[in-house]
Design a protein around this motif. Sequence first.
Motif, PDB file in Angstrom:
ATOM      1  N   SER A  79       0.827  -1.202   0.000  1.00 20.60           N
ATOM      2  CA  SER A  79       0.000   0.000   0.000  1.00 20.60           C
ATOM      3  C   SER A  79       0.864   1.255   0.000  1.00 20.60           C
ATOM      4  O   SER A  79       2.004   1.251   0.467  1.00 20.60           O
ATOM      5  CB  SER A  79      -0.911   0.012   1.232  1.00 20.60           C
ATOM      6  OG  SER A  79      -0.125  -0.012   2.407  1.00 20.60           O
ATOM      7  N   ALA A  80       0.294   2.320  -0.538  1.00 20.76           N
ATOM      8  CA  ALA A  80       1.022   3.594  -0.603  1.00 20.76           C
ATOM      9  C   ALA A  80       1.179   4.164   0.794  1.00 20.76           C
ATOM     10  O   ALA A  80       0.271   4.062   1.634  1.00 20.76           O
ATOM     11  CB  ALA A  80       0.268   4.582  -1.490  1.00 20.76           C
ATOM     12  N   PRO A  81       2.322   4.771   1.102  1.00 19.08           N
ATOM     13  CA  PRO A  81       2.524   5.339   2.437  1.00 19.08           C
ATOM     14  C   PRO A  81       1.627   6.550   2.669  1.00 19.08           C
ATOM     15  O   PRO A  81       1.197   7.225   1.732  1.00 19.08           O
ATOM     16  CB  PRO A  81       4.001   5.739   2.430  1.00 19.08           C
ATOM     17  CG  PRO A  81       4.332   5.926   0.986  1.00 19.08           C
ATOM     18  CD  PRO A  81       3.497   4.945   0.239  1.00 19.08           C
ATOM     19  N   GLU A  82       1.335   6.786   3.927  1.00 14.99           N
ATOM     20  CA  GLU A  82       0.524   7.944   4.283  1.00 14.99           C
ATOM     21  C   GLU A  82       1.305   9.221   4.042  1.00 14.99           C
ATOM     22  O   GLU A  82       2.520   9.257   4.220  1.00 14.99           O
ATOM     23  CB  GLU A  82       0.134   7.837   5.757  1.00 14.99           C
ATOM     24  CG  GLU A  82      -0.785   8.957   6.218  1.00 14.99           C
ATOM     25  CD  GLU A  82      -1.105   8.836   7.695  1.00 14.99           C
ATOM     26  OE1 GLU A  82      -2.005   9.538   8.161  1.00 14.99           O
ATOM     27  OE2 GLU A  82      -0.421   8.041   8.378  1.00 14.99           O
ATOM     28  N   GLU A  83       0.605  10.269   3.646  1.00 18.54           N
ATOM     29  CA  GLU A  83       1.277  11.545   3.366  1.00 18.54           C
ATOM     30  C   GLU A  83       1.906  12.103   4.632  1.00 18.54           C
ATOM     31  O   GLU A  83       1.257  12.223   5.666  1.00 18.54           O
ATOM     32  CB  GLU A  83       0.278  12.559   2.796  1.00 18.54           C
ATOM     33  CG  GLU A  83      -0.006  12.377   1.331  1.00 18.54           C
ATOM     34  CD  GLU A  83      -0.774  13.547   0.764  1.00 18.54           C
ATOM     35  OE1 GLU A  83      -0.464  13.990  -0.338  1.00 18.54           O
ATOM     36  OE2 GLU A  83      -1.696  14.035   1.460  1.00 18.54           O
ATOM     37  N   HIS A  84       3.172  12.437   4.533  1.00 20.27           N
ATOM     38  CA  HIS A  84       3.888  13.069   5.638  1.00 20.27           C
ATOM     39  C   HIS A  84       5.123  13.727   5.034  1.00 20.27           C
ATOM     40  O   HIS A  84       5.763  13.172   4.145  1.00 20.27           O
ATOM     41  CB  HIS A  84       4.310  12.036   6.691  1.00 20.27           C
ATOM     42  CG  HIS A  84       5.272  11.017   6.165  1.00 20.27           C
ATOM     43  ND1 HIS A  84       4.877   9.966   5.363  1.00 20.27           N
ATOM     44  CD2 HIS A  84       6.613  10.908   6.286  1.00 20.27           C
ATOM     45  CE1 HIS A  84       5.929   9.249   5.021  1.00 20.27           C
ATOM     46  NE2 HIS A  84       7.003   9.792   5.577  1.00 20.27           N
TER      47      HIS A  84
END
Length: 325
Positions: free
Chosen positions: A216-221
């Motif tokens: 899964s794509a990483p969370e925006e940070h």
Amino acid sequence: MLRVTQTKNSLLDGATIADNLYTTPQDCEEFFESLEKPSKDPKKFTPRKTFIRAGVLTTVRGSAYMEYGNTKVLAIVAPPHELMRASARRMNMGVINCYVNFAAFATGELESVPERERHLGSMLTKALEPVVCRTEFLNFQLDIRVLILDDDGCLLSTAINCCGVALVECGISTYDLITASTACIYRNHVFLNPSSKVEELLWKHRGVQIEAASGSAPEEHGLVITASMDTFDQIAQCQQCGYLSPETYVKLLDYTLAVNKSLRQLIRQVLTTRVREQHELDLREKTESALEDKRLKEIIERLQQKGLDEFIQSNIKEDPYVKRM
């Protein structure tokens, strides 16, 4: 209680939480829950509590001191000097060298300081090169030195602001006033002017995302540092790290530019006050010099009228505490 020390942080150039307090994702989660959550869409773009003073040192021509929250920076600018013959080469623009040093009491791990100082000096040089009129001192070198007294986040942007004031104080020609600010996003919360603890939280979160093997794509940070010149609507430097979508990146960029405008007004007031103080000081010195010239003129006239011996005798005064024989 969390303890902050100045250690290596190659991503954010900020302070590092001591003793590896964020060793697991659970530690990061617990610390994030303890933070005061800012708005996901900020409405007020105001800087931290800021104190700026130009001309704090009398031994150099250009100096400035800035407190941005708990981050404290001192900048010194010396007039341009000719390049060394061994390294001089015909150039159509002057050379800017920025040197960053941490105070001995501002760092915890001395072995990581030299690398951080070199990195911050390089980023500071890139930010100031578009601002200075380098075509006015060909084959000359401009040295800018920055001393970091304390770091509580926004270190690079604070150093840029402080150096911009010191350049004006030194009389170096610049195209515009430069201002810089920092913004970051974590768990969909936007942190304007993040503290060193928040910057370290981003760093640890990035490490967890890299180690994760999920598809899964990483969370925006991520974090954005923007230095701008508002008169020409130009960006002198923009540094981004972390994982951000184009839309989020543009949003953080707009936030930093809005904070830069607020800082610009504050810096203009500081410089205007400094010019007014210097003008009043010049007038006072001019008045004192005129009074001294008038007194010397009167003495010369008395000397010409009375002669040397009579003038000396008229200026000899008896000591009231000495008895005459």
